[in-house]
Design a protein around this motif. Structure first.
Motif, PDB file in Angstrom:
ATOM      1  N   GLU A  43     -15.909  49.055  -2.044  1.00  0.00           N
ATOM      2  CA  GLU A  43     -14.976  48.961  -2.573  1.00  0.00           C
ATOM      3  C   GLU A  43     -14.004  47.541  -3.551  1.00  0.00           C
ATOM      4  O   GLU A  43     -13.532  48.056  -4.829  1.00  0.00           O
ATOM      5  N   ARG A  44     -15.270  47.486  -3.434  1.00  0.00           N
ATOM      6  CA  ARG A  44     -14.994  45.847  -4.300  1.00  0.00           C
ATOM      7  C   ARG A  44     -16.082  44.831  -3.900  1.00  0.00           C
ATOM      8  O   ARG A  44     -17.182  44.950  -2.862  1.00  0.00           O
ATOM      9  N   GLU A  45     -16.410  43.678  -4.936  1.00  0.00           N
ATOM     10  CA  GLU A  45     -17.260  42.666  -4.785  1.00  0.00           C
ATOM     11  C   GLU A  45     -16.628  41.241  -5.160  1.00  0.00           C
ATOM     12  O   GLU A  45     -15.832  41.243  -6.062  1.00  0.00           O
ATOM     13  N   LEU A  46     -16.743  40.479  -3.969  1.00  0.00           N
ATOM     14  CA  LEU A  46     -15.751  39.404  -4.722  1.00  0.00           C
ATOM     15  C   LEU A  46     -16.570  37.954  -5.315  1.00  0.00           C
ATOM     16  O   LEU A  46     -17.780  37.759  -4.881  1.00  0.00           O
ATOM     17  N   GLU A  47     -16.041  37.958  -5.976  1.00  0.00           N
ATOM     18  CA  GLU A  47     -16.941  36.829  -7.450  1.00  0.00           C
ATOM     19  C   GLU A  47     -16.307  35.865  -6.359  1.00  0.00           C
ATOM     20  O   GLU A  47     -14.900  35.168  -6.320  1.00  0.00           O
ATOM     21  N   GLN A 675     -20.251  41.132   8.692  1.00  0.00           N
ATOM     22  CA  GLN A 675     -18.934  41.725   9.583  1.00  0.00           C
ATOM     23  C   GLN A 675     -17.749  42.553   9.647  1.00  0.00           C
ATOM     24  O   GLN A 675     -17.443  42.847   8.265  1.00  0.00           O
ATOM     25  N   CYS A 676     -17.457  43.117  10.295  1.00  0.00           N
ATOM     26  CA  CYS A 676     -16.777  44.501  10.623  1.00  0.00           C
ATOM     27  C   CYS A 676     -15.035  43.535  10.528  1.00  0.00           C
ATOM     28  O   CYS A 676     -15.436  42.800  11.353  1.00  0.00           O
ATOM     29  N   PHE A 681     -11.383  49.869   9.748  1.00  0.00           N
ATOM     30  CA  PHE A 681     -13.034  50.064   9.326  1.00  0.00           C
ATOM     31  C   PHE A 681     -13.151  49.258   7.899  1.00  0.00           C
ATOM     32  O   PHE A 681     -13.414  50.361   6.841  1.00  0.00           O
ATOM     33  N   VAL A 682     -13.362  47.978   8.084  1.00  0.00           N
ATOM     34  CA  VAL A 682     -13.656  47.913   6.712  1.00  0.00           C
ATOM     35  C   VAL A 682     -14.776  46.816   7.056  1.00  0.00           C
ATOM     36  O   VAL A 682     -14.747  45.939   7.903  1.00  0.00           O
ATOM     37  N   ILE A 694     -16.785  44.439   0.141  1.00  0.00           N
ATOM     38  CA  ILE A 694     -16.110  45.579   0.429  1.00  0.00           C
ATOM     39  C   ILE A 694     -16.808  46.893   0.399  1.00  0.00           C
ATOM     40  O   ILE A 694     -16.200  46.933  -0.130  1.00  0.00           O
ATOM     41  N   TRP A 695     -16.684  46.851   1.971  1.00  0.00           N
ATOM     42  CA  TRP A 695     -16.780  48.244   2.430  1.00  0.00           C
ATOM     43  C   TRP A 695     -15.821  48.511   2.793  1.00  0.00           C
ATOM     44  O   TRP A 695     -15.204  48.389   3.557  1.00  0.00           O
TER      45      TRP A 695
END
Length: 764
Positions: A43-47, A675-676, A681-682, A694-695
């Protein structure tokens, strides 16, 4: 992977059950439902980091995520906004390997551990403002410098805001109590006066289950049970995870005198790994299940394994050091019980088959038929999955005859697939099948084939002859006997050839300096070569006399700057030493590291402890490149297991069956951390890349793999898994495994950023 249905039920039926069950139970069930897992996508890529991200952790409420990196910064992220809140320059002088929120502190206290051997505590309330602009260095609230080598893992206790535990490669696990002081050693005192060692394992490493502990157990991971916080789990540089009861441990000690390893409640290790003594075999991560009843172990150069804490389940057992050889040695009696003839296909309790389970039994027969067909077609993977479905899902209803047939079929498939440890798994199946039926030749036949793969030709011949006596008219059985005899002759010839070659080399070497090749490939003139001629696993070698070569690389996101002044950055530094020489760790704890005479005398009467065997195996990934790779449970009930991999993917399995159900691409090189989220459910993952992924279950179409840029195409799944298994198999025979560096693209790193150094590495 989609051919077998999931057992967690229809999601609509679960929602309807809210009126009968508590909402909490329903929430637990829905968090990691199979329908959600199959829709996972990035969903997202944290930079925000500038280096490999080696640690990620959620706070207890799930509102924030903390991360630590090679850039020596701690980042705090907002869950709801998916944005960076704070970026803290910690002052660490080496890579951060672990970071945690301290419980019950309103998420204001965070701790970090790094390669500079320091543990630091920070109070977020001291930040001058809010937002990612808070990049100035803030003084740590507490600074603990008592470790002598890298700090690899931190542990905290739910409900305890005053203590953090740190596991280090110096062989100690230390307890830091914020109420007793904010620095260690205290100002003005010597390093030796620290009294915070909870576990002293500087003489704790074991070569095998039957051997006494000798070397430093370089700790890689630790965990505290969330349901029974007095239980402490540690893992490190040997094959054994150790469970301790903190209430039974001696008082905190200092570094002045090396203590004997305290007794543990349980050892955990798959039986087939318990007697190898291979120097590259070690744990990279250990963790408790959410309910505290199980533990999950991740091995370097190996797979991930599930065990029961109380070793009381149906599919695992407690074993001793002699049980491995007993399993591989032919005897008409197993565990003192004479083998029984096969019984009819009835319930285990003896009642006849009922109509309401006839359909399930028919399904089991079809699955076994499919497995046999896959054996003939040369595609054993799906046949093994079918057998797993029968044995893991329906073992309580199938009769002995069907179970015996399924065990033998799976053994044959495992032998044909020949992935790492498949031969050992086939031996387990044959052993179980023999206890069911002593009139069938199949279990003996496949046992012989599996032992031949392991190079145990003498034992293989015993089983082949026994199989031939039961089926003298079977041509393949007679052929098996002849093939084993040929293998024994070839092994004997190879042994004689090596002995002669060794004698000639010793004549040539007189008068010249030995080369590195001479040292590494020296012949074994002391008779350590097994009689079978196979030395791949070195089961019988004397590792106190064996030379070993170790390496590490900082670019793996797993290593730190060396504290030794004699290591030259940007160059290869090799030190060869004997396995029994502990000088590499002697300086870690000062001049008092040598064991006491009483400790040495106690080893003469050492009594081997039993260990808990595996309950389930999880395969498909590759873990050889880094020693911080995690395998974790997903969800509040932990029905699924996930692990990172060296191929840049991460894998999800069904815990109960070991069935691989999802593969996703999570990194350009290596996925280390998974890490869940505590409630949703992320899933957060990180690795060699400087970003955190982030999934969420947001894919429009469910699948067992994420297609396109997010994962391999469905048709490439087996190829990806096969590639990982080949890497694992190569790692045990590689002396200088430079192929591990291939994913890291050497030109992408500045001069001097790549270091290789001995012994402190992942020992891969």
């Amino acid at each position: 992977m989609d051919s077998i249905p999931f057992r967690d039920g229809n999601i609509h039926a679960i929602l309807d059950s809210r009126y009968l069950n508590s909402p909490l139970d329903v929430n637990h069930t829905l968090q990691t439902h199979s329908s959600l897992i199959r829709r996972l996508s990035q969903e997202r890529e944290l930079e925000g980091h500038l280096g490999c991200v080696n640690a990620v952790a959620w706070n207890s409420k799930g509102t924030m995520l903390i991360s630590g990196s090679d850039d020596t910064r701690i980042n705090i992220w907002s869950y709801s906004g998916r944005k960076l809140l704070h970026s803290i320059d910690t002052g660490h002088t080496a890579n951060i390997f672990c970071t945690k929120f301290i419980p019950e502190t309103s998420d204001e206290l965070v701790a970090s551990g790094a390669g500079d051997a320091e543990v630091r505590l920070f109070n977020l309330s001291r930040l001058s403002g809010s937002g990612s602009s808070d990049n100035s260095i803030i003084a740590p609230s507490a600074l603990y410098q008592c470790h002598a080598r890298r700090v690899k893992k931190l542990a905290v206790e739910n409900g305890n805001p005053n203590v953090v535990w740190s596991a280090s490669e110096d062989g100690t696990l230390r307890q830091h109590d914020f109420r007793e002081g904010t620095s260690c050693p205290p100002a003005g005192s010597s390093h030796q006066e620290c009294r915070n060692i909870l576990l002293d394992l500087r003489s704790g490493s074991k070569r095998s289950l039957g051997d006494p502990p000798k070397q430093v157990l370089s700790l890689k991971s630790c965990d505290i049970s969330s349901t029974r916080p007095h239980l402490l789990l540690v893992g490190g540089s040997d094959a054994f995870a150790r469970l301790y009861d903190r209430r039974m441990l001696p008082p905190l000690s200092s570094c002045r005198k090396r203590m004997s390893p305290p007794p543990c409640v349980n050892y955990f290790c798959p039986m087939h790994l318990s007697d190898r003594g291979h120097p590259s075999l070690h744990l990279t991560h250990v963790t408790f299940s959410p309910d505290g009843h199980e533990v999950l172990l991740s091995y370097s150069g190996e797979h991930a394994y599930l065990m029961n804490v109380n070793h009381a389940g149906m599919n695992e057992m407690q074993y001793t050091s002699g049980d491995v050889s007993k399993m591989m040695t032919y005897s008409p009696i197993v565990n003192g019980i004479e083998l029984q003839s096969c019984v009819s296909n009835v319930f285990p309790n003896g009642f006849p088959i009922k109509k309401n389970i006839a359909a399930k039994l028919d399904k089991c027969r079809k699955l076994i038929k499919y497995a046999k067909k896959s054996l003939d077609n040369g595609i054993p993977y799906y046949g093994i999955e079918a057998c797993n479905e029968v044995l893991n899902g329906y073992s309580h209803i199938i009769g002995s005859a069907l179970k015996h047939e399924c065990l033998c079929t799976r053994a044959a498939l495992l032998i044909k697939r020949d992935w790492k440890n498949d031969a050992h798994m086939a031996i387990r199946d044959c052993y179980a099948a023999r206890k069911i039926d002593n009139s069938s030749y199949k279990a003996l036949f496949y046992m012989s084939e599996a032992l031949s793969q392991l190079g145990r030709h003498e034992d293989a011949l015993d089983f082949a002859v026994a199989s031939h006596s039961l089926a003298p008219l079977k041509s393949e059985v007679a052929e098996r006997v002849e093939n084993v005899k040929k293998d024994i002759a070839l092994a004997e010839a190879e042994k004689n050839s090596k002995a002669n070659d060794g004698a000639s080399r010793s004549d040539i070497r007189g008068g010249r300096i030995l080369s590195l090749s001479d040292i590494l490939y020296r012949p074994e003139a002391n008779g350590d070569v097994p009689q079978d001629g196979s030395r791949s696993d070195r089961d019988d070698s004397d590792y106190d006399e064996e030379l070993e070569l170790d390496f590490e690389t900082s670019i793996s996101g797993d290593e730190a700057q060396d504290l030794d002044s004699n290591i030259l950055h940007g160059s290869l530094n090799v030190r060869i030493h004997r396995r029994g020489d502990s000088r590499d760790n002697a300086g870690a704890s000062g001049p008092s590291d040598s064991p006491s005479s009483s400790s040495q005398s106690s080893r003469t009467c050492y009594l081997p402890e039993p260990a808990v065997d595996m309950k389930q195996r999880f395969i498909g990934h590759c873990n050889i490149g880094t020693d911080i790779k995690q395998a974790n449970f997903l969800g509040q009930r932990g029905e699924y297991v996930a692990s990172g991999s060296d191929d840049g993917r991460w894998f999800i399995w069904e815990k109960r069956t070991g069935r691989l159900i999802k593969i996703l691409n999570g990194d350009g090189s290596v996925v280390n951390c998974i890490q869940c989220h505590p409630f949703d459910f992320v899933v957060a993952t990180s690795g060699i890349d400087s970003t955190i992924k982030i999934w969420t279950p947001s894919a429009p179409v469910p699948s067992s793999v994420a297609d396109g840029s997010a994962g391999p195409e469905t048709c490439d799944v087996l190829a990806a898994i096969e590639s990982n298994q080949q890497k694992l198999s190569r790692s045990r025979n590689s002396i200088l495994p430079f192929e591990l560096l291939e994913p890291f693209r050497m030109h992408d790193f500045p001069e001097g950023s790549l270091r290789l150094r001995p012994f402190e590495c992942a020992q891969s």
